[in-house]
Scaffold this motif. Structure first.
Motif, PDB file in Angstrom:
ATOM      1  N   ALA A  54      41.071  35.350  41.143  1.00 45.55           N
ATOM      2  CA  ALA A  54      40.572  36.730  41.239  1.00 45.55           C
ATOM      3  C   ALA A  54      39.049  36.732  41.155  1.00 45.55           C
ATOM      4  O   ALA A  54      38.366  37.471  41.874  1.00 45.55           O
ATOM      5  N   GLN A  55      38.543  35.875  40.271  1.00 42.83           N
ATOM      6  CA  GLN A  55      37.104  35.765  40.077  1.00 42.83           C
ATOM      7  C   GLN A  55      36.421  35.357  41.389  1.00 42.83           C
ATOM      8  O   GLN A  55      35.416  35.910  41.792  1.00 42.83           O
ATOM      9  N   LYS A  56      37.050  34.366  42.047  1.00 46.10           N
ATOM     10  CA  LYS A  56      36.489  33.846  43.292  1.00 46.10           C
ATOM     11  C   LYS A  56      36.512  34.935  44.374  1.00 46.10           C
ATOM     12  O   LYS A  56      35.554  35.137  45.097  1.00 46.10           O
ATOM     13  N   MET A  57      37.649  35.647  44.419  1.00 46.71           N
ATOM     14  CA  MET A  57      37.794  36.646  45.463  1.00 46.71           C
ATOM     15  C   MET A  57      36.833  37.826  45.254  1.00 46.71           C
ATOM     16  O   MET A  57      36.199  38.305  46.190  1.00 46.71           O
ATOM     17  N   LEU A  58      36.716  38.270  43.979  1.00 41.31           N
ATOM     18  CA  LEU A  58      35.922  39.470  43.720  1.00 41.31           C
ATOM     19  C   LEU A  58      34.431  39.158  43.583  1.00 41.31           C
ATOM     20  O   LEU A  58      33.589  40.027  43.773  1.00 41.31           O
ATOM     21  N   GLY A  59      34.136  37.909  43.207  1.00 38.93           N
ATOM     22  CA  GLY A  59      32.733  37.523  43.121  1.00 38.93           C
ATOM     23  C   GLY A  59      32.050  37.908  41.826  1.00 38.93           C
ATOM     24  O   GLY A  59      30.834  37.976  41.759  1.00 38.93           O
ATOM     25  N   PHE A  60      32.803  38.242  40.804  1.00 35.48           N
ATOM     26  CA  PHE A  60      32.157  38.430  39.505  1.00 35.48           C
ATOM     27  C   PHE A  60      33.034  37.824  38.413  1.00 35.48           C
ATOM     28  O   PHE A  60      34.218  37.570  38.613  1.00 35.48           O
ATOM     29  N   GLU A  61      32.369  37.628  37.275  1.00 31.91           N
ATOM     30  CA  GLU A  61      33.019  36.895  36.182  1.00 31.91           C
ATOM     31  C   GLU A  61      34.098  37.737  35.519  1.00 31.91           C
ATOM     32  O   GLU A  61      33.910  38.925  35.263  1.00 31.91           O
ATOM     33  N   LEU A  62      35.248  37.100  35.259  1.00 33.39           N
ATOM     34  CA  LEU A  62      36.332  37.803  34.574  1.00 33.39           C
ATOM     35  C   LEU A  62      36.677  37.058  33.298  1.00 33.39           C
ATOM     36  O   LEU A  62      36.692  35.834  33.290  1.00 33.39           O
ATOM     37  N   SER A  63      36.981  37.796  32.268  1.00 31.77           N
ATOM     38  CA  SER A  63      37.444  37.134  31.050  1.00 31.77           C
ATOM     39  C   SER A  63      38.933  36.871  31.191  1.00 31.77           C
ATOM     40  O   SER A  63      39.678  37.725  31.682  1.00 31.77           O
ATOM     41  N   PRO A  64      39.415  35.691  30.734  1.00 31.52           N
ATOM     42  CA  PRO A  64      40.854  35.447  30.771  1.00 31.52           C
ATOM     43  C   PRO A  64      41.636  36.460  29.943  1.00 31.52           C
ATOM     44  O   PRO A  64      42.814  36.692  30.171  1.00 31.52           O
ATOM     45  N   MET A  65      40.947  37.091  28.987  1.00 35.75           N
ATOM     46  CA  MET A  65      41.634  38.068  28.128  1.00 35.75           C
ATOM     47  C   MET A  65      41.989  39.351  28.891  1.00 35.75           C
ATOM     48  O   MET A  65      42.802  40.143  28.443  1.00 35.75           O
ATOM     49  N   LEU A  66      41.343  39.511  30.043  1.00 40.11           N
ATOM     50  CA  LEU A  66      41.505  40.747  30.799  1.00 40.11           C
ATOM     51  C   LEU A  66      42.967  41.086  31.079  1.00 40.11           C
ATOM     52  O   LEU A  66      43.380  42.232  31.006  1.00 40.11           O
TER      53      LEU A  66
END
Ligand SMILES: NC(=O)c1ccc[n+]([C@@H]2O[C@H](COP(=O)([O-])OP(=O)(O)OC[C@H]3O[C@@H](n4cnc5c(N)ncnc54)[C@H](OP(=O)(O)O)[C@@H]3O)[C@@H](O)[C@H]2O)c1
Length: 503
Positions: A54-66
């Motif tokens: 998802a991070q790669k697709m959206l282009g911003f950092e995501l927390s695994p906790m999300l």
């Protein structure tokens, strides 16, 4: 991470459904976007795959906790769509990973749970044992040891649809660890239930029948997930332990043997301090992983029950590694994944880590033995390796075996992890968000938190004294042990020498 896609909630939802279906090997039609994500049994690694993609697709950092702060696909898609719009310029984490629940306030045991009588006679030859976690790693070896060391029948709590599939699940698990013995089969009896349900999901009649007939309880089950927050693990790990304590106190007093963890000393307060078996573990502030938080609260509940008169014994293992003679173990545990990933990278980070691991045969034999000694009641035991070795021992051994492996500065290793580990062929790829996330007030990454200087020094002297004369000892962390483990990992297909050497 340069591409920033502006997707709407419906597009993100469709993307999440198809990717969740892919990692779970199910059809997209089977996914209900309004159902909690944890009802699909997503494990840490699968969660990492989704987050990384998802991070790669959206282009911003995501927390695994999300995934657990927005627990349904519907809620998560909505939040990600909002964030995708807002974050066209900015890269930031979407959740506050520093929030720790007040664990002291969580450690409240139901007032009705107390032994009916304070008189308890220790039974050195129990006939009926109740065990949880028998479909897991340690639980399988505990069943194996208890079958050898006692004559008791073992009633095992299992999550399954019926007793036939429950028994099959137990059997398959012991077979996978090469410890199934058909002659013991009649002594392994499944009890269908679920730790996260009131009365363990067992009918009142069944619960009372168990409470009347079992002689002792071994509670090894827990959800081991390093990504889920406290709230997602509480039902199984904390409330489940409360139900186990209810069973222990109801009708007849039964000793409880509780498998805790050295993680109860994970508060930074204990960093660099020596902690002994009978030391208090009152400090919880700064315990960062939800899993460790639940282990702290659950052990506190056991402590409260003990103060109310329940005979209890606590066992605190460190990381549990494979069997010291056969090598059989959990291939997807953290140490194995790190080893495989670093071998593929060709380098280990230069960090002052101790290999805090004990082989599963030591841990299970020690628990089965100590639990049968009356003087163990009321005590805690540290199943720590008596002579832990630095991580460099593992690296030296790998080098001496011809693995092309270097030690490089930690920052350079982190850079390599970000820049070179770009596909799922390396198991560290899916762990990257977890490894690089900054936690705690000091904004440390997980590898930082495991530096020797940030860890307590776990003493196991009292445990070794209690084991003296039992013939139970912990295999040294040496070349023999590494050879045994490596042979198993290669034989099971987890490590592929050629791909490592040609990398
Ligand atoms: N492994 C380690 O390195 C380590 C280190 C320190 C302490 N410990 C402690 O040792 C114990 C055993 O760990 P392990 O490595 O054997 O874990 P594991 O292999 O992940 O097994 C966990 C067990 O718990 C069961 N379980 C989870 N949620 C449940 C629920 N809601 N209802 C009923 N059963 C449930 C699982 O059943 P399913 O098969 O149905 O999922 C499985 O049998 C845990 O208490 C853990 O905290 C482990």
């Amino acid at each position: 991470m340069t591409t920033k896609l502006s997707m709407n909630a419906a597009e993100i939802q469709a993307w999440l459904v198809s990717n969740l279906a892919e990692v779970l090997h199910i059809q997209a039609e089977e996914i209900d976007v309004t159902q909690p994500l944890d009802s699909y049994g997503l494990d840490s690694t699968q969660a990492m795959v989704i987050v990384t993609k998802a991070q790669k697709m959206l282009g911003f950092e995501l927390s695994p906790m999300l995934l657990w702060h927005y627990p349904t696909i519907e809620a998560l898609s909505g939040r990600l769509a909002e964030e995708a719009q807002e974050s066209q310029q900015e890269t930031k984490s979407l959740v506050d990973t520093n929030s720790t629940p007040n664990l002291a306030a969580e450690a409240v045991l139901d007032e009705t749970i107390r032994p009916l009588s304070t008189s308890f006679k220790f039974n050195p030859n129990p006939q009926n044992l109740f065990l949880t976690g028998g479909t897991g790693f340690l639980g399988a070896f505990l069943i194996h040891e208890l079958l050898q060391q006692t004559d008791a029948d073992i009633y095992c709590l299992v999550r399954a649809t019926d007793t036939t599939s429950g028994k099959e699940k137990l059997k398959k698990n012991l077979e996978a660890y090469a410890i199934w013995d058909e002659q013991f089969s009649p002594r392994i009896i499944p009890i269908i239930g679920d730790l996260s349900q009131p009365q363990l999901g067992i009918s009142t009649e069944g619960f009372e029948m168990l409470a009347t007939n079992i002689d002792a309880i071994y509670h090894s089950a827990a959800m081991l997930n390093y990504v889920f927050p406290y709230s997602a693990l509480k039902a199984a790990n904390v409330l489940g332990t409360q139900e186990i304590l209810r069973l222990a106190c109801q009708i007849k007093v039964k000793p409880l043997h509780y498998v805790s963890s050295v993680a109860v000393f994970e508060s930074p307060y204990y960093a660099g301090k020596l902690v002994k078996e009978d030391d208090s573990f009152d400090r919880w502030e700064g315990i960062f992983l939800g899993y460790s938080q639940t282990k702290w609260v659950a052990e506190k509940l056991v402590k409260i029950a003990s103060q109310r008169g329940l005979p209890t014994t606590i066992y605190r293992p460190p990381l549990i590694s494979g069997h010291s003679l056969t090598g059989v173990g959990n291939t997807d545990d953290f140490v194995n994944l790190m080893t495989k990933g670093c071998l593929q990278m060709g380098c280990f980070p230069e960090v002052d880590y101790m290999l805090d691991v004990s082989p599963v045969d030591y841990v299970s034999k020690a628990i089965a033995y100590l639990s049968r000694q009356e003087e163990s009641l009321g005590n805690a035991f540290h199943l720590q390796h008596p002579e832990p070795a630095p991580l460099s021992t593992l690296v030296d051994w790998l080098s001496s075996f011809g693995f092309p492996i270097k030690i490089i500065p930690y920052e350079a290793w982190q850079d390599k992890l970000v820049n070179d580990v770009t596909s799922e062929e390396n198991p560290l790829y899916t762990l990257r968000p977890f490894l690089l996330e900054r936690w705690s007030e000091k904004q440390l990454t997980i590898p930082d938190l495991y530096l020797k200087s940030n860890r307590p020094i776990i003493s196991c002297d009292a445990t070794l004294n209690a084991l003296a004369g039992s013939g139970i000892s912990c295999h040294p962390i040496d070349g023999d042990l590494f050879t045994t483990y490596a042979s198993y990992l290669i034989q099971s297909g987890f490590l592929n020498l050629e791909s490592v050497i040609n990398n």
